[in-house]
Scaffold this motif. Structure first.
Motif, short mmCIF file in Angstrom:
data_model
loop_
_atom_site.label_atom_id
_atom_site.label_comp_id
_atom_site.label_asym_id
_atom_site.label_seq_id
_atom_site.Cartn_x
_atom_site.Cartn_y
_atom_site.Cartn_z
N THR A 373 -17.30 -27.67 -8.34
CA THR A 373 -16.61 -27.03 -9.46
C THR A 373 -16.52 -27.97 -10.65
O THR A 373 -16.80 -27.58 -11.80
N ARG A 443 -3.50 -25.22 -10.38
CA ARG A 443 -4.75 -24.49 -10.55
C ARG A 443 -4.62 -23.60 -11.76
O ARG A 443 -3.51 -23.29 -12.22
N THR A 444 -5.74 -23.17 -12.29
CA THR A 444 -5.71 -22.17 -13.35
C THR A 444 -5.62 -20.78 -12.73
O THR A 444 -5.70 -20.61 -11.51
N THR A 445 -5.47 -19.77 -13.56
CA THR A 445 -5.42 -18.40 -13.07
C THR A 445 -6.70 -18.04 -12.32
O THR A 445 -6.68 -17.31 -11.33
N GLU A 446 -7.85 -18.61 -12.78
CA GLU A 446 -9.13 -18.32 -12.13
C GLU A 446 -9.34 -19.13 -10.86
O GLU A 446 -10.32 -18.94 -10.15
N ASP A 448 -9.51 -22.58 -10.90
CA ASP A 448 -10.17 -23.84 -11.25
C ASP A 448 -9.16 -24.96 -11.37
O ASP A 448 -7.94 -24.72 -11.49
N THR A 854 -13.68 -21.82 -6.13
CA THR A 854 -12.43 -21.58 -6.85
C THR A 854 -11.33 -21.30 -5.84
O THR A 854 -11.55 -20.64 -4.82
N GLN A 856 -8.47 -19.42 -4.35
CA GLN A 856 -8.05 -18.02 -4.44
C GLN A 856 -6.79 -17.72 -3.63
O GLN A 856 -6.01 -16.86 -4.00
N GLU A 896 -4.32 -13.08 -10.64
CA GLU A 896 -5.32 -12.31 -11.36
C GLU A 896 -5.25 -10.84 -10.94
O GLU A 896 -4.83 -10.52 -9.82
#
Length: 973
Positions: A373, A443-446, A448, A854, A856, A896
């Motif tokens: 990533t 983490r980000t929303t995606e 990452d 990513t 999740q 998300e």
């Protein structure tokens, strides 16, 4: 009658002889020059780095030991041959066979009398040269103030003196044995020793010479037997290293008796040299052999069989205790702080409130998974690369300690393709650029990483400093060599990074440090053209009077060369210290000669899923210290060694050998101290030792009913689970601190261990932030001994629960829809909420060529309850009654939208858990859909096995419908 004269003998042409001699001389000069070039290049490297004293010390020591070994062997052998020849009988009556031998040998006698000693001398010289470190340690050895429990000798005697004495005795024995053999050979050839008619006749001169050599040999063996008494303290026995009851009361006294007997036999050989009677020493030698069998083997067997085995613990208790105490001291675990832990297994609302500071730093970004990533997001060009796995570190940001995953952006010249000619590889693509740092707990929303430092040019909290130097000329993947530097005012030639000001395609730079030997002179260019077999170095216009050549750029290699006595940790890591990227490398001093300390295989102890096949020059050890912290500047390659454990006697001795190479800890800056951590490999060795030696008394050790082992990694079941760094508060600590952790399960010899937790080990890895001072608690080992009455599942059990849970399985299947793979991250074990919490991040990546894992989902477990949510914060709340009382680092992440466009309900369902789901809450409608899907899968498999295509199609249609229902209803879970 005619006669013809014999043809004149052919004589070699004078010109051919001259040509042959010239070619031989020329070949010798070429070989000598190449040898000189290699030594001179090494000298330039060490001299530029400021460690020329290391190379000089090695050259001097090796040369001296070679001379000593050569002379020590060649002179006695030469003297033995000369005496045997000169004292030969003048009118000896020889057999016809000996006459023929002499006819063959006599033309070569002079060559043999000199050649044989030189031949053996060279072998001895090289062997002695290899022992230079043993000799120098003996010459410079220090006292340790710790004594062994058997002979009350300072342990420094075993670490430094005993290996030298043993090597010296072995060398002298070899000299005397070879001298004895050549004496017998020469004496036989020239009639001093005659065998015939069942009679052995020896001349007086030969008798004296042989008897004296034999007597000296036996005296040396007596010394060897005496030294063997001390060696028993480092030899593995039946259960312990070091002598037990049999060793102390039978073997050691037996060696003393045999040593005295050997001295008596030696005296008898000396007497024979005077009076000429061989009977007495020969009979005594036979008695010595018999005594060695009776005293050395028979008597110990009797003592062990008839005294020790029926009363083992009573007789061996004292020696078991010696082994426990000395082993704990040798591995630095004698200060272990143990506490009984009554683990809670029931989760309740608000249970994590007192551990909020710990949960805030739980790492969900697995450094072993997210390297692809980081590469996809931060590589920018194909000729850059990142470490895999990433490293971990921590930084203070706005007054708060932040755990991070980090990596430097290094070069990958293999990706240049057709552009990888010499000019580009050696002078243009010379360095990497920048360091990437991301939060470990967010983490980000995606899904990452949340980057704190990133980009080209560098952007973030580190590069905000004006003195930040982002260029990486020295790293783990640096090119073999680069040629850098140019006169002031020259146009830069090195690619700095692939973007420039005002739309320019790239930015160029020129190296301005002192990082390698100079190529300003033709002679140095020639030396390095030969070293790297690259004629371009000699002829290229890109090499100028200010050029430097950078090579041997791997941080571990540089430290190993300047400190060859250290064994280095397998995980050097980059940090930004005082504005510069530096590699921090941990160095260990090892020994296999610590008395009464049990031996550990270093490779086996360190091997795990993160480092499956390490190798070491010294593998079986019984003493280890993290004695040195080393730094390697990523810009100019400068190496600095700091005496981290200045009380280590092995380090003190090496400091006497290399007196100007190591800086005291007082020279370490506060910023550097703040990035020092407890080394991984040392912790692995200590956890291996503590599996057996966490007990303190001989009885517990003897009973062996509480042995532990490190559990296997749930993701790689054939390898041990690696330890991990986290900022966490252990029970009994006043505040969270950066530490390293591991767990224990019961040991087994059959391979079917019960996977429940027995112990939990942590070590304080925070060295503080005060210049020149080590934190008071740094290196403090804390162990939680889990109450045997409370069953706490181990990592293997928890992973199995995750994998077998119907709800989790269905959600995993949803994540695998399409061309996706699901990757389970590291399974962390955390002592919070009065019990042990398990946390495992779940990543999704494409199964195609482009990998972009990513985050999740997050799996969490406490006791027998589990939860599977989008974020760690949601998982903790779902696990602990709707409100755990604490937030994780990803508490601000918004889920998300799901596949149908709706958003995941952030409020967890607080209904009673369904037992069939392993603790995960399921609605009735979702459970029904899940049951339909499972039944459809079973029906489809049965139809396929029976070959019924109609039934298979019907079952497959039902399965598709059930999956659609699960997708629709999954947002509620």
């Amino acid at each position: 009658m005619t006669t013809t004269s014999a043809p004149a003998p052919a004589t070699p042409s004078r010109s051919r002889r001259v040509v042959g001699i010239s070619l031989a001389i020329l070949s010798g000069l070429v070989v000598a020059f190449f040898t000189f070039a290699n030594f001179y290049a090494e000298w330039l490297w060490y001299d530029q780095l400021g460690f020329d004293s290391v190379l000089i010390t090695q050259w001097i020591a090796r040369s001296m030991m070679f001379v000593i070994g050569f002379v020590g062997m060649a002179v006695p052998v030469w003297l033995a041959i000369q005496l045997a020849y000169r004292l030969r009988p003048v009118y000896a009556r020889l057999s016809s066979q000996l006459d023929r031998y002499q006819e063959v040998v006599e033309p070569l006698r002079r060559l043999g009398m000199w050649g044989i000693p030189v031949f053996f001398g060279f072998f001895a010289g090289f062997a002695a040269s290899a022992q230079w470190e043993t000799t120098w340690l003996w010459l410079n050895g220090v006292a340790t103030t710790t004594t062994d429990p058997q002979f009350n000798l300072d342990t420094g005697f075993y670490l430094f003196a005993l290996p030298f004495y043993s090597a010296l005795v072995a060398f002298i024995s070899a000299v005397l044995m070879i001298s004895l053999l050549v004496t017998v050979l020469v004496a036989y050839l020239y009639g001093s020793v005659r065998v015939g008619q069942r009679e052995l006749r020896i001349s007086k001169a030969a008798r004296i010479q042989l008897a004296i050599i034999a007597g000296l040999y036996l005296l040396v063996q007596a010394v060897s037997l005496w030294l063997d008494r001390y060696k028993t303290l480092t030899e593995p026995g039946d259960r312990i290293t070091g002598p037990g009851y049999t060793g102390v009361n039978a073997i050691i006294p037996g060696q003393e008796i045999l040593a005295v007997i050997a001295i008596i036999v030696a005296i008898l050989f000396f007497v024979t040299a005077v009076i000429g009677r061989w009977r007495y020493p020969l009979v005594a030698t036979a008695l010595l052999v018999v005594a060695s069998l009776v005293i050395g083997l028979g008597y110990p067997w009797v003592v062990n069989t008839f005294q020790v085995q029926p009363n083992r613990f009573t007789l061996e208790q004292e020696y078991y205790q010696r082994n426990v105490d000395m082993t704990q001291e040798a591995y630095g675990v004698d200060g272990l702080e143990k506490a009984d832990f009554q683990a809670e297994t029931d989760a309740a609302a608000g249970q994590l409130r007192e551990d909020a500071a710990t949960t805030a730093q739980i790492r969900i970004m697995d450094p072993a998974i997210i390297s692809p990533t980081v590469r996809q997001l931060e590589q920018y060009r194909s000729y850059y690369q990142f470490q895999d796995p990433l490293d971990v570190d921590r930084y203070e940001i706005d007054g708060q300690s932040q755990d991070t995953v980090v990596s430097v952006r290094e070069l990958n010249l293999e990706q240049l393709g057709t552009a990888a000619d010499w000019l580009n590889s050696a002078t243009v693509y010379t360095h990497g650029y920048g360091l990437v740092a991301a939060k470990g707990n967010d983490r980000t929303t995606e899904g990452d990483p949340v980057f704190l430092e990133r980009g080209i040019p560098a952007q973030g909290f580190l590069s905000d400093s004006e003195d930040f130097q982002p260029r990486v000329y020295f790293g783990e993947y640096s090119p073999e060599y680069s040629i850098v530097g140019a006169p002031e005012g020259s146009e830069p030639a090195e690619l700095d990074y692939p973007s420039g000001e005002d739309g320019a395609g790239e930015t160029k730079t020129t190296f301005e440090g002192d990082g390698g030997p100079s190529l300003g002179g033709v002679f140095n260019r020639l030396i390095y053209a030969l070293k790297f077999q690259a004629e371009q170095i000699l002829f290229s216009d890109s090499v100028n009077e200010d050029s430097q050549i950078l090579y041997d750029r791997d941080p571990s290699l540089r430290v190993q060369k300047v400190a060859p006595y250290l064994t280095l940790d397998n995980d050097p890591y980059p940090s930004v210290v005082d504005g510069r990227i530096v590699w921090i490398v941990d160095g260990y001093t090892l020994s296999a000669n610590y008395p009464y300390s049990s031996t550990v295989s270093l490779a086996a102890a360190i091997s795990d899923s993160s480092n499956p096949s390490p190798s070491f020059a010294l593998d079986d050890i019984n003493y280890i210290r993290n004695s040195v912290k080393a730094t390697v500047d990523a810009y100019d390659g400068s190496v600095t060694l700091y005496a981290w454990d200045d009380e280590d006697p092995v380090l003190q001795t090496w400091q006497n050998v290399y007196p100007t190479t190591i800086e005291p800890i007082s020279e370490m800056s506060a910023d550097l101290i703040s990035h020092v951590r407890y080394p991984t490999d040392l912790f692995k060795v200590q956890r291996s030792v503590l599996g057996t030696y966490h007990v303190d008394d001989a009885r517990s050790f003897y009973q062996s009913d509480n042995r532990w082992e490190t559990p296997n990694d749930p993701q790689v079941d054939t390898q041990l689970q690696p330890p991990y760094y986290l900022t966490m508060q252990m029970p009994g600590q006043e505040e969270p601190t950066y530490s390293m952790f591991t767990s224990f399960i019961p040991a087994t010899t059959s391979g079917d261990a019960r996977n429940v937790l027995m112990g939990y080990l942590a070590v304080d890895s925070n060295a503080g932030a005060v210049a020149g001072e080590k934190g008071d608690d740094y290196g403090k080992l804390r162990m939680l001994v889990i109450d045997a009455d409370t069953t706490v599942p181990g990592p293997g059990q928890v992973q199995n629960t995750f994998d077998a849970d119907p709800f989790v399985s269905s959600q995993i299947n949803l994540l695998k829809q399409g061309q996706s793979d699901v990757l389970n991250g590291n399974l962390l074990t955390l002592p919070v909420g009065g019990g042990l919490l398990y946390v495992q991040p779940v990543f999704v990546q494409s199964s195609g060529a482009t990998k972009l894992p990513t985050l999740q989902k997050v799996l969490v477990s406490f006791g027998t309850d589990i939860a599977f949510e989008n974020t760690l914060s949601e998982g903790l709340d779902a696990l602990f009654g709707g409100d755990s009382g604490a937030d994780a680092g990803d508490g601000d992440v918004q889920p998300e939208p799901d596949v149908d466009g709706s958003e995941v309900d952030p409020e967890p369902d607080t209904a009673e858990p369904d037992d069939s789901s392993g603790g995960v809450v399921l609605t009735d409608e979702y459970q029904a859909a899940l049951d339909d899907a499972q039944q459809a899968m079973l029906d489809r498999d049965a139809a396929l096995s029976a070959g019924d295509l109609t039934a298979f199609a019907e079952a497959d249609e039902r399965l598709s419908a059930a999956v659609e229902d699960l997708i629709r209803l999954g947002v509620q879970q």
